[in-house]
Design a protein around this motif. Structure first.
Motif, short mmCIF file in Angstrom:
data_model
loop_
_atom_site.label_atom_id
_atom_site.label_comp_id
_atom_site.label_asym_id
_atom_site.label_seq_id
_atom_site.Cartn_x
_atom_site.Cartn_y
_atom_site.Cartn_z
N ALA A 145 0.83 -1.21 0.00
CA ALA A 145 0.00 0.00 0.00
C ALA A 145 0.87 1.26 0.00
N CYS A 146 1.98 1.22 0.74
CA CYS A 146 2.89 2.36 0.76
C CYS A 146 3.53 2.58 -0.61
N VAL A 147 3.97 1.49 -1.23
CA VAL A 147 4.60 1.59 -2.55
C VAL A 147 3.60 2.08 -3.59
N GLN A 148 2.37 1.56 -3.54
CA GLN A 148 1.33 1.97 -4.48
C GLN A 148 1.06 3.47 -4.38
N LEU A 149 1.01 3.96 -3.15
CA LEU A 149 0.77 5.40 -2.95
C LEU A 149 1.90 6.23 -3.55
N VAL A 150 3.12 5.82 -3.30
CA VAL A 150 4.28 6.56 -3.81
C VAL A 150 4.31 6.53 -5.34
N GLU A 151 4.09 5.37 -5.91
CA GLU A 151 4.22 5.22 -7.36
C GLU A 151 3.12 5.92 -8.14
N THR A 152 2.00 6.18 -7.50
CA THR A 152 0.86 6.80 -8.20
C THR A 152 0.64 8.24 -7.77
N SER A 153 1.64 8.87 -7.19
CA SER A 153 1.51 10.25 -6.73
C SER A 153 2.76 11.04 -7.07
N ASP A 154 2.75 12.31 -6.68
CA ASP A 154 3.92 13.15 -6.91
C ASP A 154 5.10 12.77 -6.02
N LEU A 155 4.91 11.79 -5.15
CA LEU A 155 6.02 11.33 -4.31
C LEU A 155 6.99 10.43 -5.06
N LYS A 156 6.59 10.00 -6.23
CA LYS A 156 7.46 9.14 -7.02
C LYS A 156 8.77 9.88 -7.31
N ASN A 157 9.86 9.18 -7.15
CA ASN A 157 11.21 9.73 -7.31
C ASN A 157 11.64 10.65 -6.16
N LYS A 158 10.75 10.80 -5.16
CA LYS A 158 11.11 11.57 -3.96
C LYS A 158 11.22 10.67 -2.72
N VAL A 159 10.37 9.67 -2.65
CA VAL A 159 10.36 8.74 -1.51
C VAL A 159 10.96 7.41 -1.97
N HIS A 160 11.93 6.93 -1.21
CA HIS A 160 12.64 5.72 -1.58
C HIS A 160 12.69 4.75 -0.41
N PHE A 161 12.35 3.49 -0.66
CA PHE A 161 12.43 2.43 0.34
C PHE A 161 13.76 1.70 0.15
#
Length: 344
Positions: free
Chosen positions: A212-228
């Protein structure tokens, strides 16, 4: 008698099979055991099956049981061995943060109290845990042995230039509050906001939550900003503090917060959600405490837009690293042994 002198008995630590994987509890156990051995104390690590046999056959010895074994303990609560001395190593209890919709007091009474009443002593990492147990009517002797600060080779040295780099060190599980923080970060930030958030922690413990965390990051403006970054070895994690400007904790409950302590002594400002013992780290640390995760996200975004404020916070935190008293794991082990002499 010198408090650092070892006990004549072997101390058996009953630890989980995944004790080599990164978590605050595993690191605490490992560091304390290494320090005890360095003081000459005889220590043996065993699994729960071996401990069960020791209890059932009343084998003489000292046994410390990790709090991950609460469920496994339940078949033993009616056994009262005379020679098997058992103490409980409390890193967490589910009643401190029960499942949604479950009453914490009721959960403790129905699922934990009888197990805790079995033990003759408790090893705790904070006064917060001691207060909690006392409020729950637990009266057995309690040893509060806080973890020592693990220093890396240098404190935070990253020049505070944009983009701001924030660090979280937390296994990706519901109790750590990561998903609601990411949701707040996504809803409040703008596409042009330049920040980086790196999250160090295991991703295999609650797979659906991580997905769920990854899905949120990948489908929002957080992509390329939040990294696990996954569950790094402890030494590798220590090196990461010097590569960031801020440390964030969104945990709903921390019985101590070893990663928060590490970030503080490495010279990082702290942005903390008020969960359990977390607030105590700000008594002599630089940073801010938030009652709402959404407020923490909002201020992280504001700081990412204000390089001057980041610089001031970062310089203040870095300067304050000199005030922290040296408290080593050997001292923690000596404290543990000293307490134990009073209880045996």
């Amino acid at each position: 008698m010198d408090a650092s002198q070892p006990l004549s008995q072997t101390i058996h630590f009953v630890l989980p099979d995944d004790r080599h994987l990164p978590s605050g509890g595993n690191i605490y156990n490992e560091q304390l055991i290494e320090a005890l051995i360095s003081l000459g104390q005889s220590v043996k690590i065993i699994d729960f099956a071996a401990y069960r046999e020791a209890v059932l056959h009343d084998q003489e010895g000292i046994y410390g049981v990790d709090s991950l074994f609460v469920e496994e303990m339940k078949p033993l609560i009616g056994v009262r061995p005379a020679k098997t001395y058992s103490f409980f190593i409390m890193h967490h209890l589910q009643s401190l943060h029960p499942p949604a919709g479950v009453d914490a007091t009721l959960f403790f009474e129905e699922h934990e109290k009888e197990v805790l009443d079995f033990f003759q002593a408790f090893l705790l990492s904070s006064a917060y845990s001691k207060t909690y147990l006392l409020q729950k009517g637990i009266s057995a002797p309690m040893m509060v042995v806080e973890p020592a600060s693990t220093l890396a080779s240098s404190v935070s040295s990253l020049p505070p230039d944009l983009p701001v780099k924030g660090l979280m060190v937390a296994n990706v599980v519901e109790r750590k509050g990561i998903l609601p923080f990411l949701e707040a970060l996504s809803s409040q930030s703008e596409k042009e906001d330049a920040f980086v958030l790196n999250i160090i922690g295991r991703t295999d413990m609650e797979p659906d939550y991580f997905d769920a965390c990854v899905q949120l990051v990948e489908t929002s403006d957080l992509k390329n900003k939040v990294h696990f970054l996954g569950g790094l070895e402890h030494t590798a994690t220590l090196k990461q503090y010097a590569q960031h400007h801020l440390f964030l904790s969104t945990a709903h409950m921390e019985t101590f917060g070893m990663a928060i302590q590490e970030a503080k002594v490495q010279g990082l400002p702290l942005l903390l959600y008020e969960g359990g013992h977390a607030a105590k780290h700000l008594e002599d640390g630089v940073g801010m405490l938030y009652l709402q995760i959404s407020e923490l996200a909002e201020n992280f975004i504001k700081l990412s837009r204000n390089n001057l404020e980041i610089l001031e916070l970062w310089q203040s935190a870095k300067a304050d690293t000199k005030i922290y008293e040296a408290y080593t794991w050997k001292q923690a082990a000596a404290l543990f042994l000293n307490f134990f002499r009073d209880f045996l």
